[in-house]
Design a protein around this motif. Sequence first.
Motif, PDB file in Angstrom:
ATOM      1  N   VAL A   1      -5.689  -5.328 -15.535  1.00  0.00           N
ATOM      2  CA  VAL A   1      -5.065  -5.139 -16.961  1.00  0.00           C
ATOM      3  C   VAL A   1      -4.424  -3.671 -17.010  1.00  0.00           C
ATOM      4  O   VAL A   1      -4.996  -2.830 -16.489  1.00  0.00           O
ATOM      5  N   GLY A   2      -3.362  -3.800 -17.387  1.00  0.00           N
ATOM      6  CA  GLY A   2      -2.769  -2.420 -17.662  1.00  0.00           C
ATOM      7  C   GLY A   2      -1.834  -2.055 -16.341  1.00  0.00           C
ATOM      8  O   GLY A   2      -1.395  -0.983 -16.347  1.00  0.00           O
ATOM      9  N   VAL A   3      -1.714  -2.914 -15.380  1.00  0.00           N
ATOM     10  CA  VAL A   3      -1.035  -2.894 -14.155  1.00  0.00           C
ATOM     11  C   VAL A   3       0.157  -3.545 -14.048  1.00  0.00           C
ATOM     12  O   VAL A   3       0.029  -5.076 -14.376  1.00  0.00           O
ATOM     13  N   GLN A   4       1.194  -3.402 -13.604  1.00  0.00           N
ATOM     14  CA  GLN A   4       2.493  -3.952 -13.530  1.00  0.00           C
ATOM     15  C   GLN A   4       2.918  -4.062 -11.855  1.00  0.00           C
ATOM     16  O   GLN A   4       2.739  -3.126 -11.286  1.00  0.00           O
ATOM     17  N   ARG A   5       2.954  -5.386 -11.523  1.00  0.00           N
ATOM     18  CA  ARG A   5       3.362  -5.465 -10.099  1.00  0.00           C
ATOM     19  C   ARG A   5       4.861  -5.315  -9.729  1.00  0.00           C
ATOM     20  O   ARG A   5       5.539  -6.070 -10.274  1.00  0.00           O
ATOM     21  N   ALA A   6       5.104  -4.428  -8.786  1.00  0.00           N
ATOM     22  CA  ALA A   6       6.270  -3.958  -8.498  1.00  0.00           C
ATOM     23  C   ALA A   6       6.707  -4.773  -7.268  1.00  0.00           C
ATOM     24  O   ALA A   6       5.791  -5.389  -6.642  1.00  0.00           O
ATOM     25  N   GLN A   7       7.890  -4.851  -6.611  1.00  0.00           N
ATOM     26  CA  GLN A   7       8.187  -5.664  -5.612  1.00  0.00           C
ATOM     27  C   GLN A   7       8.955  -4.550  -4.272  1.00  0.00           C
ATOM     28  O   GLN A   7       9.898  -3.740  -4.840  1.00  0.00           O
ATOM     29  N   MET A   8       8.275  -4.502  -3.415  1.00  0.00           N
ATOM     30  CA  MET A   8       8.660  -3.883  -2.280  1.00  0.00           C
ATOM     31  C   MET A   8       9.803  -4.641  -1.520  1.00  0.00           C
ATOM     32  O   MET A   8       9.503  -5.549  -0.943  1.00  0.00           O
ATOM     33  N   LEU A   9      11.183  -4.089  -1.392  1.00  0.00           N
ATOM     34  CA  LEU A   9      11.852  -4.697  -0.591  1.00  0.00           C
ATOM     35  C   LEU A   9      11.608  -4.417   0.658  1.00  0.00           C
ATOM     36  O   LEU A   9      10.907  -3.340   0.917  1.00  0.00           O
ATOM     37  N   PRO A  10      12.653  -5.117   1.816  1.00  0.00           N
ATOM     38  CA  PRO A  10      12.063  -4.747   3.276  1.00  0.00           C
ATOM     39  C   PRO A  10      12.006  -3.146   3.417  1.00  0.00           C
ATOM     40  O   PRO A  10      12.933  -2.404   3.166  1.00  0.00           O
ATOM     41  N   SER A  11      10.698  -2.755   3.973  1.00  0.00           N
ATOM     42  CA  SER A  11      10.502  -1.220   4.106  1.00  0.00           C
ATOM     43  C   SER A  11      10.177  -1.054   5.378  1.00  0.00           C
ATOM     44  O   SER A  11       9.321  -2.067   5.963  1.00  0.00           O
ATOM     45  N   GLY A  12       9.542   0.057   5.953  1.00  0.00           N
ATOM     46  CA  GLY A  12       8.635   0.333   6.976  1.00  0.00           C
ATOM     47  C   GLY A  12       8.846   1.430   7.824  1.00  0.00           C
ATOM     48  O   GLY A  12       9.822   2.299   7.651  1.00  0.00           O
ATOM     49  N   TRP A  13       8.563   1.139   9.118  1.00  0.00           N
ATOM     50  CA  TRP A  13       8.564   2.208   9.967  1.00  0.00           C
ATOM     51  C   TRP A  13       9.484   1.773  11.359  1.00  0.00           C
ATOM     52  O   TRP A  13       9.075   0.796  11.834  1.00  0.00           O
ATOM     53  N   VAL A  14      10.086   2.958  11.895  1.00  0.00           N
ATOM     54  CA  VAL A  14      10.923   2.474  13.180  1.00  0.00           C
ATOM     55  C   VAL A  14      10.346   3.667  14.038  1.00  0.00           C
ATOM     56  O   VAL A  14      10.511   4.880  13.651  1.00  0.00           O
ATOM     57  N   ILE A  15       9.868   3.089  15.130  1.00  0.00           N
ATOM     58  CA  ILE A  15       9.243   4.467  16.214  1.00  0.00           C
ATOM     59  C   ILE A  15      10.043   4.107  17.555  1.00  0.00           C
ATOM     60  O   ILE A  15       9.623   3.150  18.242  1.00  0.00           O
ATOM     61  N   GLU A  16      10.604   5.361  18.053  1.00  0.00           N
ATOM     62  CA  GLU A  16      11.195   5.302  19.169  1.00  0.00           C
ATOM     63  C   GLU A  16      10.680   6.277  20.114  1.00  0.00           C
ATOM     64  O   GLU A  16      10.475   7.612  19.738  1.00  0.00           O
ATOM     65  N   PRO A  17      10.540   6.109  21.456  1.00  0.00           N
ATOM     66  CA  PRO A  17      10.319   7.061  22.412  1.00  0.00           C
ATOM     67  C   PRO A  17      11.318   8.191  22.671  1.00  0.00           C
ATOM     68  O   PRO A  17      12.405   7.654  22.635  1.00  0.00           O
ATOM     69  N   VAL A  18      10.932   9.524  22.901  1.00  0.00           N
ATOM     70  CA  VAL A  18      11.930  10.377  23.146  1.00  0.00           C
ATOM     71  C   VAL A  18      11.304  11.591  24.245  1.00  0.00           C
ATOM     72  O   VAL A  18      10.176  11.810  24.107  1.00  0.00           O
ATOM     73  N   GLN A  19      12.114  11.561  25.203  1.00  0.00           N
ATOM     74  CA  GLN A  19      11.381  12.525  26.321  1.00  0.00           C
ATOM     75  C   GLN A  19      12.283  14.020  25.985  1.00  0.00           C
ATOM     76  O   GLN A  19      13.365  13.968  25.900  1.00  0.00           O
ATOM     77  N   LYS A  20      11.307  15.055  25.803  1.00  0.00           N
ATOM     78  CA  LYS A  20      11.704  16.315  25.598  1.00  0.00           C
ATOM     79  C   LYS A  20      10.918  16.976  26.411  1.00  0.00           C
ATOM     80  O   LYS A  20       9.837  17.350  26.175  1.00  0.00           O
ATOM     81  N   GLU A  21      11.576  17.918  27.258  1.00  0.00           N
ATOM     82  CA  GLU A  21      10.862  19.124  28.179  1.00  0.00           C
ATOM     83  C   GLU A  21       9.685  18.388  28.711  1.00  0.00           C
ATOM     84  O   GLU A  21       8.779  18.890  28.886  1.00  0.00           O
ATOM     85  N   LYS A  22      10.072  17.307  29.594  1.00  0.00           N
ATOM     86  CA  LYS A  22       9.149  16.370  30.211  1.00  0.00           C
ATOM     87  C   LYS A  22       8.007  16.126  29.405  1.00  0.00           C
ATOM     88  O   LYS A  22       6.850  15.598  30.059  1.00  0.00           O
ATOM     89  N   LYS A  23       8.017  16.091  28.139  1.00  0.00           N
ATOM     90  CA  LYS A  23       6.966  15.679  27.291  1.00  0.00           C
ATOM     91  C   LYS A  23       7.339  14.353  26.530  1.00  0.00           C
ATOM     92  O   LYS A  23       8.593  14.042  26.237  1.00  0.00           O
TER      93      LYS A  23
END
Length: 197
Positions: free
Chosen positions: A85-107
Motif C-alpha cells: 500500500v502506498g508504493v508504486q512499482r517502477a520498471q527497470m530497463l536493461p541495467s547492470g554491471w560490466v567488469i573487465e580485467p586491467v593489468q596495471k603496474e603488474k597488479k
Amino acid sequence: MGKGLIHASPQTVLETVKNPRTKFTYDETLKKVDVLNDVTKKIKIVINMFKKSCYDFCVLQTERQDGDKFVLANSSIENRLPIPVGVQRAQMLPSGWVIEPVQKEKKMYSMVTYIIQVDFGTAKSSMDKPPVDELVSKQALSIAFLRQFLKPAKWISRQQSSPVPRQQPSPTPKNKSSNSNQQSSPAVRQRQLGLKQ
C-alpha cells in the motif's frame, strides 16, 4: 553511467555486486532488498525499494561471462506479487554491471561500468516524486563506494594467498611404564636419572 578502476580482481567485484545483500554498501538510494527466488546460481528474482520515495521494482538478475569479462544484468519482469500500500512499482530497463580485467603496474585491477535505467511512469500524486535527481547524483558515486568497500577484501585476499608456515611435529614422548601408578624404588629412579650411588 558510472565508470571507474577498482583495485580488486573481476571475480571479487562480481561476487560483491551479484549479492543483493551488499547493495546497501555502494547504493545509498535503496531502503530494502529482498531475494524472492534463487532460480539458479546465476539467476535471481529480486525486489528493490527506494529509500526516499514510494517506488520499488521487481527485477530478474542474471550473470554471464564473456571471455575474461563479467556482465551482471538486471531487468524488470512481470509478476503477480502484491504491491505494498502506498508504493508504486517502477520498471527497470536493461541495467547492470560490466567488469573487465586491467593489468596495471603488474597488479590486477577491474574496470567497472555501472548503468541503471528506470522508468518511474506517471506519479499517482504530487507527493510521489520520482527520485530521478538522486539516481543521477548517486550513480557515479556507486563506483567510489564499491571501491571503498572492497579495500578490506584486498587485504584478506593477500592473507589467504600467503603460505602458512608448517608447524614442526611435537617430539614423541618416550614410552612409559604400562603401570603408571606403580612406584619405582629409589635405586631404580637413580639409575633412570644416571646418578651414581
